[in-house]
Design a protein around this motif. Sequence first.
Motif, PDB file in Angstrom:
ATOM      1  N   THR A 371      36.545  21.571 -99.961  1.00  0.00           N
ATOM      2  CA  THR A 371      37.599  21.030-100.822  1.00  0.00           C
ATOM      3  C   THR A 371      36.994  20.314-102.034  1.00  0.00           C
ATOM      4  O   THR A 371      35.808  19.965-102.046  1.00  0.00           O
ATOM      5  N   ALA A 372      37.816  20.106-103.048  1.00  0.00           N
ATOM      6  CA  ALA A 372      37.397  19.367-104.250  1.00  0.00           C
ATOM      7  C   ALA A 372      38.406  18.260-104.520  1.00  0.00           C
ATOM      8  O   ALA A 372      39.592  18.388-104.188  1.00  0.00           O
ATOM      9  N   PRO A 373      37.952  17.151-105.133  1.00  0.00           N
ATOM     10  CA  PRO A 373      38.876  16.019-105.329  1.00  0.00           C
ATOM     11  C   PRO A 373      40.026  16.310-106.284  1.00  0.00           C
ATOM     12  O   PRO A 373      41.148  15.848-106.059  1.00  0.00           O
ATOM     13  N   ASN A 374      39.772  17.107-107.363  1.00  0.00           N
ATOM     14  CA  ASN A 374      40.818  17.425-108.348  1.00  0.00           C
ATOM     15  C   ASN A 374      41.556  16.156-108.806  1.00  0.00           C
ATOM     16  O   ASN A 374      42.777  16.020-108.660  1.00  0.00           O
ATOM     17  N   ILE A 375      40.806  15.213-109.390  1.00  0.00           N
ATOM     18  CA  ILE A 375      41.384  13.924-109.775  1.00  0.00           C
ATOM     19  C   ILE A 375      42.420  14.065-110.893  1.00  0.00           C
ATOM     20  O   ILE A 375      43.488  13.471-110.843  1.00  0.00           O
ATOM     21  N   HIS A 376      42.109  14.908-111.888  1.00  0.00           N
ATOM     22  CA  HIS A 376      43.033  15.093-113.014  1.00  0.00           C
ATOM     23  C   HIS A 376      43.314  16.599-113.200  1.00  0.00           C
ATOM     24  O   HIS A 376      42.897  17.201-114.192  1.00  0.00           O
ATOM     25  N   PRO A 377      44.019  17.218-112.269  1.00  0.00           N
ATOM     26  CA  PRO A 377      44.283  18.645-112.403  1.00  0.00           C
ATOM     27  C   PRO A 377      45.358  18.934-113.452  1.00  0.00           C
ATOM     28  O   PRO A 377      46.212  18.088-113.742  1.00  0.00           O
ATOM     29  N   THR A 378      45.284  20.120-114.026  1.00  0.00           N
ATOM     30  CA  THR A 378      46.336  20.616-114.916  1.00  0.00           C
ATOM     31  C   THR A 378      46.978  21.829-114.264  1.00  0.00           C
ATOM     32  O   THR A 378      46.633  22.206-113.142  1.00  0.00           O
ATOM     33  N   VAL A 379      47.886  22.459-114.974  1.00  0.00           N
ATOM     34  CA  VAL A 379      48.596  23.607-114.402  1.00  0.00           C
ATOM     35  C   VAL A 379      47.632  24.746-114.077  1.00  0.00           C
ATOM     36  O   VAL A 379      47.802  25.451-113.081  1.00  0.00           O
ATOM     37  N   PHE A 380      46.584  24.907-114.895  1.00  0.00           N
ATOM     38  CA  PHE A 380      45.676  26.032-114.699  1.00  0.00           C
ATOM     39  C   PHE A 380      44.243  25.613-114.366  1.00  0.00           C
ATOM     40  O   PHE A 380      43.435  26.458-114.001  1.00  0.00           O
ATOM     41  N   ARG A 381      43.912  24.340-114.503  1.00  0.00           N
ATOM     42  CA  ARG A 381      42.542  23.907-114.260  1.00  0.00           C
ATOM     43  C   ARG A 381      42.484  22.996-113.035  1.00  0.00           C
ATOM     44  O   ARG A 381      42.873  21.821-113.086  1.00  0.00           O
ATOM     45  N   PHE A 382      42.027  23.567-111.942  1.00  0.00           N
ATOM     46  CA  PHE A 382      41.764  22.844-110.706  1.00  0.00           C
ATOM     47  C   PHE A 382      40.868  23.748-109.875  1.00  0.00           C
ATOM     48  O   PHE A 382      40.779  24.952-110.126  1.00  0.00           O
ATOM     49  N   THR A 383      40.195  23.215-108.885  1.00  0.00           N
ATOM     50  CA  THR A 383      39.224  24.013-108.144  1.00  0.00           C
ATOM     51  C   THR A 383      39.170  23.550-106.693  1.00  0.00           C
ATOM     52  O   THR A 383      39.894  22.646-106.278  1.00  0.00           O
ATOM     53  N   GLY A 384      38.270  24.224-105.908  1.00  0.00           N
ATOM     54  CA  GLY A 384      38.091  23.872-104.498  1.00  0.00           C
ATOM     55  C   GLY A 384      38.844  24.792-103.560  1.00  0.00           C
ATOM     56  O   GLY A 384      39.775  25.500-103.953  1.00  0.00           O
ATOM     57  N   GLY A 385      38.422  24.767-102.295  1.00  0.00           N
ATOM     58  CA  GLY A 385      39.093  25.536-101.267  1.00  0.00           C
ATOM     59  C   GLY A 385      39.847  24.624-100.325  1.00  0.00           C
ATOM     60  O   GLY A 385      40.281  23.527-100.706  1.00  0.00           O
ATOM     61  N   LEU A 386      39.974  25.072 -99.061  1.00  0.00           N
ATOM     62  CA  LEU A 386      40.701  24.249 -98.088  1.00  0.00           C
ATOM     63  C   LEU A 386      39.804  23.729 -96.979  1.00  0.00           C
ATOM     64  O   LEU A 386      40.259  22.977 -96.121  1.00  0.00           O
ATOM     65  N   GLY A 387      38.521  24.171 -96.939  1.00  0.00           N
ATOM     66  CA  GLY A 387      37.559  23.606 -95.997  1.00  0.00           C
ATOM     67  C   GLY A 387      37.872  23.848 -94.542  1.00  0.00           C
ATOM     68  O   GLY A 387      37.578  22.997 -93.692  1.00  0.00           O
ATOM     69  N   LEU A 388      38.435  25.012 -94.193  1.00  0.00           N
ATOM     70  CA  LEU A 388      38.786  25.301 -92.795  1.00  0.00           C
ATOM     71  C   LEU A 388      37.612  25.938 -92.059  1.00  0.00           C
ATOM     72  O   LEU A 388      36.819  26.680 -92.652  1.00  0.00           O
ATOM     73  N   ALA A 389      37.478  25.681 -90.771  1.00  0.00           N
ATOM     74  CA  ALA A 389      36.422  26.273 -89.947  1.00  0.00           C
ATOM     75  C   ALA A 389      36.742  27.733 -89.648  1.00  0.00           C
ATOM     76  O   ALA A 389      37.901  28.155 -89.702  1.00  0.00           O
ATOM     77  N   SER A 390      35.703  28.505 -89.299  1.00  0.00           N
ATOM     78  CA  SER A 390      35.903  29.939 -89.073  1.00  0.00           C
ATOM     79  C   SER A 390      36.887  30.250 -87.944  1.00  0.00           C
ATOM     80  O   SER A 390      37.697  31.173 -88.079  1.00  0.00           O
ATOM     81  N   PRO A 391      36.881  29.529 -86.787  1.00  0.00           N
ATOM     82  CA  PRO A 391      37.906  29.814 -85.777  1.00  0.00           C
ATOM     83  C   PRO A 391      39.322  29.574 -86.293  1.00  0.00           C
ATOM     84  O   PRO A 391      40.242  30.341 -85.987  1.00  0.00           O
ATOM     85  N   THR A 392      39.506  28.524 -87.084  1.00  0.00           N
ATOM     86  CA  THR A 392      40.830  28.232 -87.640  1.00  0.00           C
ATOM     87  C   THR A 392      41.269  29.334 -88.586  1.00  0.00           C
ATOM     88  O   THR A 392      42.418  29.797 -88.537  1.00  0.00           O
TER      89      THR A 392
END
Length: 564
Positions: A371-392
């Motif tokens: 995951t990424a903090p995305n402190i000041h995201p905009t409509v099109f500029r944000f990043t990161g995933g969801l950080g889920l484990a492989s079994p999940t």
Amino acid sequence: MANRGDVEEEERLLEGKSTDEKNSGVTTRVLEDKVTWRNLPHKKQLLLLALCRLSTPLSNACLLPYLYYLVKSILDDPDHPSAPQKISRMTGLLVAAYPIGQMMTSMLWGRLSDTYGRKPAILLGLTISVTANLAFGFSRSIGMLLFWRVLAGMANGILGVMRTMTAEIVKDRTYQTRAFLALPLIFNSGRVAALAIGGCLADPVDNLPWLFGPTGLFNFARNPDGVAWTIKYPYALPALFNGTVLALCLIFATLWLKESLPTKEQDWDLGLAIRQSISGFIKRKILRKADSGYTAVQIEEAEVIMADVPIAEATSTGSLTPTHSTTKPYRPPFREIWTRPLLKALLAFALLPLHNATFLHVFPVFLSMPTAPNIHPTVFRFTGGLGLASPTVGLYLATFGICGILLQLFIYPRIQKRVGTLGVFRLANAIFPLAYIFAPYLSLLAGNATAKWPAMAGVLFSQVIARTMAIPSSVILLTEAAPRRSVLGTVHGAGNTLSALASATGPVIGGMLLARGIDGGAVGVVWWCWLLLVALAALGWSLMLDKSEDGDEEKEMAPLEKGV
């Protein structure tokens, strides 16, 4: 008066013919209304063929939940800040290697099956697939992983042969919609199992410590770190499972699957002979059953025998006339196969995996990314995933795979009956863009445990329902666009080649765009600049297909059946 009598006689004949045509039409509609899974002909052969179809989801889908972690375990410095971008690029190459192999051999499998038979091609492909799956799990370098992925793809170029065999097993068009759903149904079932098993069996020391951990049941040597070979090869267990299942499918196909190529149907089959010998031995020596002097013919075997007998129709004089001849089907020259309707259907067939295969690669990686903090995201500029484990990841994707199975069983036939195959195909292509527009915004919900799960469910369910309707529809449309049944192997080989090319191109471009988006702080680049654009192009092209190319429209099939 003689002329008047001739005219009256002709009018009576025409009236009788018109009545017969009306009755035939009514009968056809009644049959279509009564088509169910229960009365589908040749169910045993379709089941065997569908089991062979498991080679694709087991070879291709099983690694998706743990692919990110597999590549990460091989990298020299997995904790480097640039690791997520490098991992996304390498996962794209590994995913693309499989369809590249398919693309290399699909036409070859089709032509070989048209010449030597469908069953030998399927058995050879399964044999290679077993070897490639087992070897993949024990490879610990990117180069070897790529090699075995390409080989597995080459083996699974037989997909077109399986689709051709389905059309040859169920010749009655009344039942073909259900018949063509059988393979995708098993495919989705296998995909569900592959996703769940791949996620749970990967890295078993950590994910299954009660079996492979320091105190696990299988740690016979009592290694303080866990079962030794699972530590050295943490992702071998899913590959072992795949190889075992495919080996069983190979055995079943060898002993029970029957040849469907018209020119080879009557040839002697070693596998069937071995099965009959084993069955006879068990009955005589184990069950102690005496030989009754004749062999009981099963219902489906009787249907196959009767299918080879020319059906007779009563003429106006009361005599019986066979409705078809047993002459060898005509196979046109290669260049005459590619008619305008077929080329249009092939392009529609290729556009689907161009975005669908990319989604199947990008979405699990997106779920696994940190995951990424995305402190000041905009409509099109944000990043990161969801950080889920492989079994999940595996279990979550498998859950919605079950939804796809239920949709294929109960929803798709009803929608197809109402709007036709082409209508279903267009509807599915209209749903894909919606899923791709909203998918990247899931990263903004990574820290919200209440909202992220239903949001993920909405995106995934939309994509699943769309591909559940689109895949069988595209196969039916391609089959109906074939100029003759004698070239179905070549047609589906061409379709599989284009599909493999699209499935290879999509993930590579998707992996690069995902990495570029992470670098630029806009994870939505791959979703909006690739998946969405391709899905919109596929939707536009589906609207260009003519009604005459829809498998539900009445179409002159005599040239297909008689080869004249």
